[in-house]
Design a protein around this motif. Structure first.
Motif, PDB file in Angstrom:
ATOM      1  N   GLU A   1      11.699  47.495 142.325  1.00 36.62           N
ATOM      2  CA  GLU A   1      11.524  48.972 143.379  1.00 36.62           C
ATOM      3  C   GLU A   1      11.971  49.841 143.431  1.00 36.62           C
ATOM      4  OE1 GLU A   1       7.610  47.841 145.985  1.00 36.62           O
ATOM      5  OE2 GLU A   1       8.059  46.380 145.295  1.00 36.62           O
ATOM      6  N   ALA A   2      13.075  49.649 144.368  1.00 37.00           N
ATOM      7  CA  ALA A   2      13.840  50.823 144.776  1.00 37.00           C
ATOM      8  C   ALA A   2      15.037  50.862 144.009  1.00 37.00           C
ATOM      9  CB  ALA A   2      15.160  50.277 145.603  1.00 37.00           C
ATOM     10  N   LEU A   3      15.586  49.857 143.292  1.00 31.78           N
ATOM     11  CA  LEU A   3      16.952  50.002 141.770  1.00 31.78           C
ATOM     12  C   LEU A   3      16.296  50.274 140.727  1.00 31.78           C
ATOM     13  CD1 LEU A   3      20.056  48.133 143.100  1.00 31.78           C
ATOM     14  CD2 LEU A   3      19.268  50.581 143.403  1.00 31.78           C
ATOM     15  N   GLU A   4      14.525  49.688 140.589  1.00 33.89           N
ATOM     16  CA  GLU A   4      13.822  49.820 139.060  1.00 33.89           C
ATOM     17  C   GLU A   4      14.610  48.937 137.968  1.00 33.89           C
ATOM     18  OE1 GLU A   4      12.775  53.711 137.650  1.00 33.89           O
ATOM     19  OE2 GLU A   4      12.892  53.863 139.690  1.00 33.89           O
ATOM     20  N   ILE A   5      15.442  47.886 138.468  1.00 34.88           N
ATOM     21  CA  ILE A   5      16.084  46.818 137.746  1.00 34.88           C
ATOM     22  C   ILE A   5      15.085  45.551 136.469  1.00 34.88           C
ATOM     23  CG2 ILE A   5      17.936  44.888 137.504  1.00 34.88           C
ATOM     24  CD1 ILE A   5      19.037  45.866 139.845  1.00 34.88           C
ATOM     25  N   ARG A   6      15.429  46.164 135.131  1.00 37.45           N
ATOM     26  CA  ARG A   6      14.158  45.245 134.493  1.00 37.45           C
ATOM     27  C   ARG A   6      15.426  44.069 133.743  1.00 37.45           C
ATOM     28  NH1 ARG A   6       9.228  46.776 132.115  1.00 37.45           N
ATOM     29  NH2 ARG A   6       8.592  45.813 130.769  1.00 37.45           N
ATOM     30  N   ARG A   7      16.084  43.998 133.030  1.00 38.83           N
ATOM     31  CA  ARG A   7      16.951  43.224 133.015  1.00 38.83           C
ATOM     32  C   ARG A   7      18.275  43.578 133.355  1.00 38.83           C
ATOM     33  NH1 ARG A   7      15.732  44.252 126.518  1.00 38.83           N
ATOM     34  NH2 ARG A   7      13.069  43.817 126.316  1.00 38.83           N
ATOM     35  N   ALA A   8      19.006  42.265 133.824  1.00 36.29           N
ATOM     36  CA  ALA A   8      20.671  42.169 134.181  1.00 36.29           C
ATOM     37  C   ALA A   8      20.804  40.640 133.561  1.00 36.29           C
ATOM     38  CB  ALA A   8      20.249  41.782 135.677  1.00 36.29           C
ATOM     39  N   TRP A   9      22.176  40.483 133.430  1.00 35.76           N
ATOM     40  CA  TRP A   9      23.276  39.640 133.949  1.00 35.76           C
ATOM     41  C   TRP A   9      23.397  39.099 135.590  1.00 35.76           C
ATOM     42  CZ3 TRP A   9      24.143  36.852 129.594  1.00 35.76           C
ATOM     43  CH2 TRP A   9      23.158  37.118 128.334  1.00 35.76           C
ATOM     44  N   ALA A  10      23.319  37.741 136.297  1.00 34.76           N
ATOM     45  CA  ALA A  10      24.102  37.464 136.700  1.00 34.76           C
ATOM     46  C   ALA A  10      25.154  36.813 136.170  1.00 34.76           C
ATOM     47  CB  ALA A  10      22.994  36.366 137.306  1.00 34.76           C
ATOM     48  N   ARG A  11      26.054  37.399 136.858  1.00 36.73           N
ATOM     49  CA  ARG A  11      27.532  37.886 136.403  1.00 36.73           C
ATOM     50  C   ARG A  11      27.951  36.517 137.088  1.00 36.73           C
ATOM     51  NH1 ARG A  11      27.727  38.559 131.114  1.00 36.73           N
ATOM     52  NH2 ARG A  11      27.347  40.601 130.703  1.00 36.73           N
ATOM     53  N   GLY A  12      28.003  36.417 138.381  1.00 32.54           N
ATOM     54  CA  GLY A  12      28.852  35.301 139.076  1.00 32.54           C
ATOM     55  C   GLY A  12      28.696  35.486 140.341  1.00 32.54           C
ATOM     56  N   THR A  13      29.892  35.095 141.343  1.00 31.14           N
ATOM     57  CA  THR A  13      29.382  35.427 142.688  1.00 31.14           C
ATOM     58  C   THR A  13      30.280  36.291 143.488  1.00 31.14           C
ATOM     59  OG1 THR A  13      30.397  33.005 143.313  1.00 31.14           O
ATOM     60  CG2 THR A  13      27.804  32.931 143.310  1.00 31.14           C
ATOM     61  N   LEU A  14      30.244  36.638 144.320  1.00 27.35           N
ATOM     62  CA  LEU A  14      31.601  37.277 145.653  1.00 27.35           C
ATOM     63  C   LEU A  14      32.318  35.574 146.143  1.00 27.35           C
ATOM     64  CD1 LEU A  14      29.877  40.070 146.495  1.00 27.35           C
ATOM     65  CD2 LEU A  14      30.775  39.583 144.712  1.00 27.35           C
TER      66      LEU A  14
ATOM     67  N   GLU B   1      24.778  42.194 137.068  1.00 30.62           N
ATOM     68  CA  GLU B   1      25.090  43.572 136.164  1.00 30.62           C
ATOM     69  C   GLU B   1      23.402  43.989 135.176  1.00 30.62           C
ATOM     70  OE1 GLU B   1      26.731  44.219 132.590  1.00 30.62           O
ATOM     71  OE2 GLU B   1      28.417  42.635 133.899  1.00 30.62           O
ATOM     72  N   PRO B   2      22.445  44.760 136.190  1.00 32.07           N
ATOM     73  CA  PRO B   2      21.953  45.940 135.387  1.00 32.07           C
ATOM     74  C   PRO B   2      22.493  45.723 134.222  1.00 32.07           C
ATOM     75  CG  PRO B   2      21.988  46.186 138.044  1.00 32.07           C
ATOM     76  CD  PRO B   2      22.992  46.038 137.201  1.00 32.07           C
ATOM     77  N   VAL B   3      20.913  45.823 133.321  1.00 31.92           N
ATOM     78  CA  VAL B   3      21.368  46.211 131.627  1.00 31.92           C
ATOM     79  C   VAL B   3      20.371  47.698 131.599  1.00 31.92           C
ATOM     80  CG1 VAL B   3      20.312  45.385 129.589  1.00 31.92           C
ATOM     81  CG2 VAL B   3      21.546  43.791 130.572  1.00 31.92           C
ATOM     82  N   ALA B   4      20.984  48.503 131.795  1.00 30.30           N
ATOM     83  CA  ALA B   4      19.998  50.558 131.311  1.00 30.30           C
ATOM     84  C   ALA B   4      19.080  50.876 132.654  1.00 30.30           C
ATOM     85  CB  ALA B   4      19.394  50.102 129.989  1.00 30.30           C
ATOM     86  N   GLY B   5      18.640  51.523 132.831  1.00 30.56           N
ATOM     87  CA  GLY B   5      18.126  51.837 133.236  1.00 30.56           C
ATOM     88  C   GLY B   5      19.261  52.616 135.209  1.00 30.56           C
ATOM     89  N   PRO B   6      17.797  53.517 135.942  1.00 32.72           N
ATOM     90  CA  PRO B   6      19.266  53.906 136.945  1.00 32.72           C
ATOM     91  C   PRO B   6      20.188  53.224 137.516  1.00 32.72           C
ATOM     92  CG  PRO B   6      16.472  53.743 137.743  1.00 32.72           C
ATOM     93  CD  PRO B   6      16.904  53.618 135.911  1.00 32.72           C
ATOM     94  N   ALA B   7      20.028  52.385 137.923  1.00 30.85           N
ATOM     95  CA  ALA B   7      21.505  51.291 138.390  1.00 30.85           C
ATOM     96  C   ALA B   7      22.284  50.726 137.698  1.00 30.85           C
ATOM     97  CB  ALA B   7      20.401  50.042 138.872  1.00 30.85           C
ATOM     98  N   ALA B   8      22.240  51.451 136.275  1.00 32.04           N
ATOM     99  CA  ALA B   8      23.289  50.660 134.864  1.00 32.04           C
ATOM    100  C   ALA B   8      24.613  51.694 135.647  1.00 32.04           C
ATOM    101  CB  ALA B   8      22.739  51.449 134.145  1.00 32.04           C
ATOM    102  N   GLY B   9      26.046  50.077 135.960  1.00 33.47           N
ATOM    103  CA  GLY B   9      26.771  50.480 136.378  1.00 33.47           C
ATOM    104  C   GLY B   9      26.517  50.184 138.072  1.00 33.47           C
ATOM    105  N   ILE B  10      25.962  49.840 138.536  1.00 32.75           N
ATOM    106  CA  ILE B  10      26.385  49.888 140.256  1.00 32.75           C
ATOM    107  C   ILE B  10      25.908  47.967 140.438  1.00 32.75           C
ATOM    108  CG2 ILE B  10      25.369  50.465 142.323  1.00 32.75           C
ATOM    109  CD1 ILE B  10      23.815  53.119 141.114  1.00 32.75           C
ATOM    110  N   PRO B  11      27.224  47.520 141.020  1.00 31.02           N
ATOM    111  CA  PRO B  11      27.098  46.001 141.064  1.00 31.02           C
ATOM    112  C   PRO B  11      25.770  45.963 142.375  1.00 31.02           C
ATOM    113  CG  PRO B  11      28.956  46.745 141.220  1.00 31.02           C
ATOM    114  CD  PRO B  11      28.387  48.564 141.039  1.00 31.02           C
TER     115      PRO B  11
END
Length: 484
Positions: A428-441, A450-460
């Motif tokens: 709802e806040a970041l509107e992430i629809r599709r993403a890749w879970a890239r690993g852990t911190l 890693e969001p795929v497209a949308g307003p959150a693209a490029g923001i971990p």
């Protein structure tokens, strides 16, 4: 024939050391992750319906959907991955809402599966401390699959282990690691959850309790460490293959190798035509997907930030989260803002309070990392549904604040602390629809999407469960993100 009963109240066991718990067990049967990957190659795709976003924290390079439109599911089925997640967020819903959401996902998934020609097997991912809508979710999934002509369910396999977090099952008794040692989960704060509370730590009795006696503890099949380690995959496959009419099996595990033995057995059983449903914690997903545990993401893998400062949204109110927040404060460099639950429950003050917090936090983000948190004191309702409604209202307020902050200023990262919080923030806040879970911190916990497209693209986007990690874990995660 099973009849409704009330299982005998458990006798408290208290703490014991991990060494005491693991003493005298059969030697581990080593199984390389590659053996599982080979066994599942060409088989059914594992689709994990995640009741909050924290189930991704044991895997890497796995697709995640926050929507279950047929096109999104077809996209996930086309990806080169043995598994993918669908974020249902059903732990935040009441029973009727959770049931309907599971039905929606299965209907769309069956349509997508037939369109892509890719068969699947379902895992219902619940909390490793045994909270969530069980047996409701697996019952609904089984009924819907049968109604859609996708096959009946022979067995439901319950595997709550979460290895890195110290959620281990020995002799069908489920334990959790605490600062004072290993504790049966039924004696933990999580068992007193206002919505999903329970009394039993021994899984057969827990199943009887959660099914209100419709499944007796004596009817639950127990797959023990002796079965896994001494007798091996073929023996366990025979146990699973003997399940009929949705019979429940519960599985021990104290390490990834135990789960990989189980995964080989599952692959054998499925290849012989059995239809299984899984109700699992996070660690089974990694094993069944044929992945080995991976080291946390490095600073180089995280890449350069797009902005100087990040946002941490804290909704979880368990004691561990509060202690982690205290340690993060000690590290410094933070501006902190509180959403007061009492003001949020006041219809006349709610909107103004959220707007004030959002505006102030966005301004502070220009010069330092920002924490937006809910009141640490838990506010509950008259019953489980009322308590859940309060939680939903508080989460919605946090989402509104995060949306306002990120609309005003792009953060270097967003950390969401808590299951409901991380789901609502993503969708709802970041509107992430599709993403890749890239690993852990951190090892085995704290997933980075890693969001795929949308307003959150490029923001971990960092999914951080409320009930995992040591007291320093939140500070460690922020320190790593700052090091970029």
């Amino acid at each position: 024939m099973s009849h409704p009963t009330h299982p005998t109240a458990p006798v408290p066991l208290g703490h014991r050391t991990e060494a005491e718990l693991l003493a005298g067990l059969p030697p581990v049967r080593a199984v390389p992750a590659g053996d599982v990957a080979a066994a599942i190659s060409g088989g059914r795709r594992l689709v994990v319906l995640d009741d909050d976003p924290t189930g991704t924290q044991t895997v890497a390079d796995v697709p995640v959907l926050t929507d279950w439109a047929v096109d999104d599911l077809r996209w996930a089925l086309r990806q080169d991955s043995s598994a993918f997640f669908v974020l249902t967020n059903t732990r935040s819903l009441d029973a009727a809402g959770a049931a309907e959401r599971n039905r929606q996902v299965v209907r769309a998934l069956v349509q997508a599966s037939r369109a892509e020609g890719v068969d699947f097997v379902l895992a219902s991912r619940g909390d490793s401390t045994l909270r969530g809508h069980f047996p409701l979710e697996t019952d609904v999934l089984a009924d819907e699959l049968a109604a859609l002509g996708a096959g009946g369910t022979d067995g439901v396999v319950v595997v709550p282990a979460y290895i890195e977090a110290g959620r281990l099952t020995v002799d069908s008794l489920h334990w959790m690691r605490t600062a004072d040692g290993m504790l049966p989960v039924g004696e933990s704060e999580f068992a007193r959850d206002a919505t999903f509370g329970y009394a039993h730590s021994r899984l057969p009795e827990w199943v009887e309790e959660k099914t209100a006696g419709h499944t007796l503890a004596s009817d639950v099949v127990r797959i023990t460490l002796d079965d896994l380690r001494v007798h091996g995959p073929e023996h366990v496959a025979e146990q699973l293959g003997a399940l009929r009419d949705g019979q429940t099996a519960v599985v021990d595990a104290t390490c990834d190798d135990d789960l990989r033995v189980l995964a080989l057995a599952c692959a054998l059983t499925e290849s012989r035509g059995s239809r299984l449903l899984y109700r699992v914690g996070p660690s089974f997903v990694r094993a069944r997907a044929g992945q080995a545990a991976r080291a946390p993401l490095s600073t180089a893998e995280l890449g350069a930030p797009a902005a100087p400062h990040g946002l941490i949204a804290v909704g979880s109110h368990v004691g561990l989260t509060t202690r982690q927040l205290d340690r993060l404060r000690e590290a410094g460099g933070l501006a902190e803002f509180e959403l007061d639950v009492r003001q949020l429950m006041d219809d006349e003050r709610r909107a103004a309070h959220i707007a004030e917090v959002g505006e102030a936090a966005a301004g502070a983000l220009a010069t330092q990392d920002v924490v937006v948190r809910t009141t640490r004191t838990v506010v509950t309702g008259a019953d489980a549904d009322a308590s859940l409604a309060i939680s939903r209202g508080v989460s919605a307020a946090l989402v509104e604040a995060v949306r306002a902050i990120t609309a005003a200023r792009t953060p270097a990262f967003v950390i969401a602390k808590g299951g409901i919080t991380s789901s609502d923030t993503a969708t709802e806040a970041l509107e992430i629809r599709r993403a890749w879970a890239r690993g852990t911190l951190l090892p085995g916990i704290v997933s980075l999407w890693e969001p795929v497209a949308g307003p959150a693209a490029g923001i971990p986007y960092i999914v951080f469960a409320g009930n995992v990690g040591g007291d320093d874990a939140l500070a460690d995660a922020v320190r790593l993100l700052r090091s970029r």
